[in-house]
Design an enzyme around this catalytic site. Structure first.
Site: not given
Length: 511
Positions: A159, A167, A176, A202
């Site tokens: 990940d 974010n 994104d 993620e």
């Protein structure tokens, strides 16, 4: 076919188009639903085509009858009402033809929609890579293949590091964009046969088919450095992220839950150790990837040509030029898995690669040959001239092999006096040519030092993988062929074709 049957067929096609069956369901239920929809469409296509043919034929007959009636009418033999009735039948047939064309068009549209639904159901909408559902199905199949046929499979769970913080700092739209970029960067790093899927959020999962842990480690070593140097652009910003990963190879009898759990445990260890790294779980311990060394990155199924005579001629020149090197000039010992004297992969590494290659050749129906090369008179050289002469002989033969083979071939030290060569994509008849060129080149290259001069020969044994083989069977046949060459007086080549051992050395070499 009656008009009632035709109407039923058309109505069924309209119903199917309007119902849009729920293809996005998970697991076997969704796959069964998709297959039923495809089967129904196929049946309706056949029905519509059959009806179209029947109606077309019927319409032709009615047209012919109408022409005949018209001719009779001109002669005053047919009533006008009859002609009007026939005209109405023709008109009805034409309407049916139009309805059939419309039904065919709608069926085609529905077939396209079903295929789109199928693709959408298995693809992550954001990253355009396989989704969790596809991953679950694929991992289940790979584990079944491992447990039935012994084809190894590895899994990496990974990940994006500190993604929540990313974010919060840059916004979800930037997040994104980075996820799309990470998916592409991973896909560019792995082999074509490997599968990367978005596992959730993620987190990305990578399935590495036909790979042992050593081979998967070699490939995974590229993953973090590649992601660390990748750049992602969003609204004028250049963004960078790193990833952490956990690697595990499926154990005998292991199911999906257990394998994912071990890979997750290794992923957690990588995060705990500082992130931007990959750890591996071998079933007993969790350690940094590559800490015990690995053979080399796994390669794709090859389709290149076999080594040429020119390549072996070049090897002959290089071997003669470097034959005087002493054991002190060999350089430091390479990582575990390598022979300390030559730096080539050792016997264990050869067997690991052989197991993978045999499974790969059977799966892809590709050719694979194994050559074992025995250094003739090895013990005599040791007894008469000592370790320095032994070192010279071993170094020279290893130079012939490594310089004369292709990059995709694997040259390994199988024992003190035996070398193994894996020749992917090479059928047995071509492998014989490689062995004979090698044998001739070695025989023509005397070894000289200030204390002695030696002439060498080698005896080679060859075997080609077949569908009945496992890796141990292929190895045993190559060993038997090599021993036969030794017993026949040495300096020759023998092949084992799966049934018997045959002589393949011509009376005079044409090298």
């Amino acid at each position: 076919m009656t008009l009632v049957e035709l109407a039923a067929g058309i109505s069924l096609g309209w119903w199917l188009r309007g119902s849009n069956p729920p293809l996005a369901t998970t697991g076997t239920q969704g796959e069964d639903e998709l297959q039923r929809a495809r089967t129904a469409l196929s049946t309706l296509h056949e029905l519509a085509s059959s009806v179209a043919a029947d109606v077309g034929e019927h319409n032709s007959r009615v047209q012919a009858m109408n022409l005949e009636l018209t001719q009779h009418s001109a002669a005053g033999a047919i009533d006008a009402d009859v002609l009007n009735t026939v005209a109405k039948i023709i008109e009805a047939n034409e309407r049916l033809n139009e309805q059939l064309k419309s039904a065919e068009a709608r069926l085609q549209e529905q077939a396209h929609q079903i295929e789109v639904h199928a693709a959408d159901a298995l693809t992550d909408a954001l990253t355009n890579i396989p989704n969790r559902r596809y991953f679950d199905t694929e991992l289940h199949q790979r584990l079944a293949e491992w447990n039935r046929k012994g084809v190894p499979v590895c899994l990496i769970m990974s990940d994006v590091d500190h993604f929540k913080k990313f974010n919060d700092t840059h916004g979800h739209l930037a997040g994104d964009e980075v996820l799309r970029g990470v998916a592409g960067a991973i896909r560019a790093t792995i082999r074509d046969m490997d599968i990367v899927a978005r596992y959730g959020g993620e987190e990305f999962a990578i399935i590495l088919p036909a790979s042992t842990l050593q081979e998967a480690e070699a490939g995974a070593l590229r993953l973090c450095p590649h992601l660390e140097t990748s750049q992602f652009h969003f609204e004028g910003k250049t963004l960078k992220v790193t990833i952490s990963g956990g690697l595990a190879q499926a154990a005998t009898g292991e199911d999906e839950t257990s394998l994912i759990k071990r890979a997750d445990e290794a992923l957690y260890a990588a995060k705990k150790a500082g992130r931007n790294r990959i750890y591996t779980h071998d079933g007993k311990t969790i350690r940094p990837i590559g800490s015990s060394g690995s053979l080399r990155p796994a390669t794709k199924p090859p389709d290149a040509k076999t080594p040429s005579a020119a390549a072996l001629k070049s090897a002959e020149t290089k071997a003669g030029a470097g034959a005087g090197a002493s054991s002190a000039e060999r350089g430091p010992v390479e990582a575990a898995g390598a022979d300390s004297q030559t730096g080539l992969p050792n016997r264990t590494s050869l067997c690991d690669e052989l197991r993978r290659r045999v499974a790969e050749s059977q799966r892809y129906d590709s050719k694979l040959s194994l050559m074992l090369v025995n250094v003739d008179g090895f013990e005599r050289v040791s007894d008469e001239h000592g370790q320095a002469a032994v070192d010279l002989v071993v170094k020279t033969v290893s130079q012939f092999l490594t310089a004369g083979m292709r990059e995709m071939d694997l040259v390994a030290r199988y024992s003190d006096k035996v070398f193994g060569v894996l020749l992917p994509g090479t059928p047995l008849d071509q492998a014989v040519g490689v062995a004979e060129r090698l044998r001739g080149a070695v025989a023509r290259c005397p070894l000289k030092s200030k204390d002695f001069e030696l002439r060498m020969t080698v005896s080679t044994g060859l075997a080609e993988a077949n569908l009945a083989d496992d890796w141990t069977g292929l190895l045993a046949r190559a060993q038997a062929a090599m021993q036969s060459a030794i017993d026949a007086g040495q300096d020759c080549t023998r092949v084992h074709d799966g049934k018997e051992i045959e002589c393949s050395s011509p009376n005079e070499l044409a090298v």
